[in-house]
Design an enzyme around this catalytic site. Sequence first.
Site, PDB file in Angstrom:
ATOM      1  N   GLU A 108      11.430  -2.604  11.609  1.00  0.00           N
ATOM      2  CA  GLU A 108      11.023  -1.453  10.724  1.00  0.00           C
ATOM      3  C   GLU A 108      10.106  -0.438  11.204  1.00  0.00           C
ATOM      4  O   GLU A 108       9.071  -0.941  11.882  1.00  0.00           O
ATOM      5  CB  GLU A 108      10.269  -2.205   9.617  1.00  0.00           C
ATOM      6  CG  GLU A 108      10.807  -1.874   8.043  1.00  0.00           C
ATOM      7  CD  GLU A 108       9.962  -2.377   7.024  1.00  0.00           C
ATOM      8  OE1 GLU A 108       9.357  -3.367   7.366  1.00  0.00           O
ATOM      9  OE2 GLU A 108      10.202  -1.954   5.932  1.00  0.00           O
ATOM     10  N   GLU A 168      10.928  -8.037  -2.866  1.00  0.00           N
ATOM     11  CA  GLU A 168      11.251  -6.750  -2.580  1.00  0.00           C
ATOM     12  C   GLU A 168      10.533  -6.638  -1.116  1.00  0.00           C
ATOM     13  O   GLU A 168       9.648  -6.492  -1.205  1.00  0.00           O
ATOM     14  CB  GLU A 168      10.839  -5.961  -3.606  1.00  0.00           C
ATOM     15  CG  GLU A 168      11.182  -5.739  -4.924  1.00  0.00           C
ATOM     16  CD  GLU A 168      12.642  -5.611  -4.998  1.00  0.00           C
ATOM     17  OE1 GLU A 168      13.233  -4.827  -4.189  1.00  0.00           O
ATOM     18  OE2 GLU A 168      13.279  -5.612  -6.195  1.00  0.00           O
ATOM     19  N   LEU A 169      11.443  -6.764  -0.076  1.00  0.00           N
ATOM     20  CA  LEU A 169      10.862  -7.133   1.260  1.00  0.00           C
ATOM     21  C   LEU A 169      11.202  -6.114   2.119  1.00  0.00           C
ATOM     22  O   LEU A 169      11.715  -4.914   1.637  1.00  0.00           O
ATOM     23  CB  LEU A 169      11.340  -8.461   1.664  1.00  0.00           C
ATOM     24  CG  LEU A 169      10.985  -9.608   0.672  1.00  0.00           C
ATOM     25  CD1 LEU A 169      11.652 -10.771   1.469  1.00  0.00           C
ATOM     26  CD2 LEU A 169       9.756  -9.811   0.694  1.00  0.00           C
ATOM     27  N   LYS A 226      -2.274  -8.118  -7.852  1.00  0.00           N
ATOM     28  CA  LYS A 226      -3.293  -8.170  -6.817  1.00  0.00           C
ATOM     29  C   LYS A 226      -2.686  -6.879  -5.790  1.00  0.00           C
ATOM     30  O   LYS A 226      -1.544  -7.022  -5.399  1.00  0.00           O
ATOM     31  CB  LYS A 226      -3.117  -9.318  -5.818  1.00  0.00           C
ATOM     32  CG  LYS A 226      -4.382  -9.118  -5.037  1.00  0.00           C
ATOM     33  CD  LYS A 226      -3.780  -9.828  -3.633  1.00  0.00           C
ATOM     34  CE  LYS A 226      -2.918  -9.070  -2.777  1.00  0.00           C
ATOM     35  NZ  LYS A 226      -3.360  -7.903  -2.332  1.00  0.00           N
ATOM     36  N   ARG A 261      10.096  11.110   3.693  1.00  0.00           N
ATOM     37  CA  ARG A 261       9.612  10.600   2.451  1.00  0.00           C
ATOM     38  C   ARG A 261       8.424   9.634   2.949  1.00  0.00           C
ATOM     39  O   ARG A 261       8.738   8.747   3.683  1.00  0.00           O
ATOM     40  CB  ARG A 261      10.420  10.165   1.686  1.00  0.00           C
ATOM     41  CG  ARG A 261       9.802   9.754   0.170  1.00  0.00           C
ATOM     42  CD  ARG A 261      11.145   9.435  -0.707  1.00  0.00           C
ATOM     43  NE  ARG A 261      10.449   8.712  -2.080  1.00  0.00           N
ATOM     44  CZ  ARG A 261      10.788   7.538  -2.458  1.00  0.00           C
ATOM     45  NH1 ARG A 261      11.642   7.114  -1.669  1.00  0.00           N
ATOM     46  NH2 ARG A 261      10.451   7.086  -3.387  1.00  0.00           N
ATOM     47  N   GLY A 276       6.754  -6.323  -0.463  1.00  0.00           N
ATOM     48  CA  GLY A 276       5.930  -6.667   0.777  1.00  0.00           C
ATOM     49  C   GLY A 276       6.744  -6.892   2.066  1.00  0.00           C
ATOM     50  O   GLY A 276       7.970  -6.532   1.876  1.00  0.00           O
ATOM     51  N   CYS A 288      10.180   1.241   2.259  1.00  0.00           N
ATOM     52  CA  CYS A 288      11.112   0.252   2.684  1.00  0.00           C
ATOM     53  C   CYS A 288      12.605   0.840   2.736  1.00  0.00           C
ATOM     54  O   CYS A 288      13.359   0.416   3.519  1.00  0.00           O
ATOM     55  CB  CYS A 288      10.917  -0.824   1.833  1.00  0.00           C
ATOM     56  SG  CYS A 288      11.016  -0.468  -0.068  1.00  0.00           S
ATOM     57  N   TRP A 316       0.911  -1.169  -0.102  1.00  0.00           N
ATOM     58  CA  TRP A 316      -0.089   0.029  -0.066  1.00  0.00           C
ATOM     59  C   TRP A 316       0.865   1.317   0.013  1.00  0.00           C
ATOM     60  O   TRP A 316       0.400   2.170  -0.249  1.00  0.00           O
ATOM     61  CB  TRP A 316      -0.954  -0.007   1.323  1.00  0.00           C
ATOM     62  CG  TRP A 316      -0.248  -0.306   2.536  1.00  0.00           C
ATOM     63  CD1 TRP A 316      -0.217  -1.459   3.031  1.00  0.00           C
ATOM     64  CD2 TRP A 316       0.877   0.730   3.174  1.00  0.00           C
ATOM     65  NE1 TRP A 316       0.748  -1.209   4.279  1.00  0.00           N
ATOM     66  CE2 TRP A 316       1.264  -0.045   4.356  1.00  0.00           C
ATOM     67  CE3 TRP A 316       0.882   2.038   3.207  1.00  0.00           C
ATOM     68  CZ2 TRP A 316       2.019   0.442   5.369  1.00  0.00           C
ATOM     69  CZ3 TRP A 316       1.579   2.459   4.174  1.00  0.00           C
ATOM     70  CH2 TRP A 316       2.229   1.843   5.093  1.00  0.00           C
TER      71      TRP A 316
END
Length: 490
Positions: free
Chosen positions: A394, A263-264, A187, A291, A241, A297, A163
Amino acid sequence: MATALADSERAVLDPVPKGLLIGGKWREASGSRTLAVEDPATGEALCAVADATVEDGLAALDAAASAQAAWATHPPRERGEILRRAFEAVTAQANDLALLMTLEMGKPLAESRAEVAYGADFLRWFSEEAVRIRGDYSVAPSGKGRLLTMRQPVGPCILITPWNFPLAMAARKIAPAIAAGCTMVLKPAAQTPLCSLALARILEAAGLPEGVLNVVTTSTSGKVMEPLIRDPRARKLSFTGSTEVGRKLIEQSAAQVLRVSMELGGNAPFLVFDDADLDAAVEGAMLAKMRNMGEACTSANRFHVAASVAGDFTERLAARMAGLKVGRGTKSDSQVGPLIDGAGRAKVEELVADAAASGAKVVVGGKAMPGGGYFYEPTVLGDVPAGARVLREEIFGPVAPVSEFSTEDEAIAAANQTEYGLAAYVFTKDLGRAFRVIERLETGMVGLNQGIVSNAAAPFGGVKQSGFGREGGAEGIKEYLEIKYVALNV
Ligand code: NAP
């Protein structure tokens, strides 16, 4: 409750298709199920989109599989021109798309415009790459026979996006897949489906044949996507995600030995050495931290600063953070929007509370903001001890924890002390030191004296538990191509 929207907001929301795109037709989900899309600035519903079932998901894969053979032979120039037209349309509609993005995701309009430009750049970049898919030819070392390699589309792809960058993450996957000649099922995240739906409509209008891009929105992503990932007709999974979900999807991908790009998550260190230009470092810190409200990420998750300049850096950073205007992203003077939801904000609150309890100093901010929406104050934490959770996890919020180091070795060790390895930032004027440090950092990307690394022309991706595979650059299209080697008896 539905948000009371301004006419201009309604005008960008209403035309967006709200159904599933399957085989070139927009349609309702089975049983007419819908899911609500919320405005994170108010916590209220904006609109509803189709809520796909397992059957709908499989219908989307059927459509992608049926379209694959014809699409693979579609002339590369035409594939590129579809992307070019889509780039031009996205650019022409940038203001509307930016407003749509702000409504569903919360970021301030200026940042949404920047993301629209970034997303469009992938369409343009891969429009150029579509005609540069090359093989190789060589004489066998023995002198007898020739070695030929060709690159062919992988086949139907499953693309799953988060998102936090609702348009760019979709464009970063769709564009190389189109350029390579792959069909796909996209998706998007349930929280931000609207930009992906708008992009799909733009690609349709740009001439993308039916069935090449299929889009499913769903409130039950695990249930709907697992059968697709385990279906032998799917040939590739590209996921952006969290590491937690990525790990699960890697396991599911093992069933069909699916090609996978991941891409984590990230935990980017931001290193400021004693010889750094402190003005540039603070400027870079604001970009790398703020930002997307810190919901990136690549966001600088922790600031490791040389002890001799740490006080000065922290003070200047705190002054800049305190001056930021927090508010609904649609307001022209807002610089910081809301976080995505209550759970995201609660996690930030928890991390700050843990840091404070373990001895960190709250220099500025440190609290959730009252009223509707999920706003959190821009925050700087000083003297953060090594064990604090905020340095390990994170944050995904506007919180900058600062800790000190004494030597270059100590800085590098602290930077690498994480299971993640996506981005890092280094501020120093000493070129020798810059390269010494960069070579030892365990990350896929490094910003040297700058707080932003994203660029459609560069390979974006991580190492360690931040994933594998690269998006963008010359590498991006290769994720969607197989190599076939032909032994020539000539
Ligand atoms: P997430 O919870 O992992 O979700 C990512 C996507 O996966 C969403 O579309 C989500 O759909 C879907 N999903 C969740 N569970 C699934 C399952 N069991 N099977 C199939 N799909 C599933 O991550 P997020 O909260 O949206 O995004 C934030 C994370 O993304 C952060 O960790 C961030 O670092 C990472 N990220 C990485 C990059 C990069 O390039 N490395 C870029 C951006 C973000 P629903 O939400 O609809 O369930």
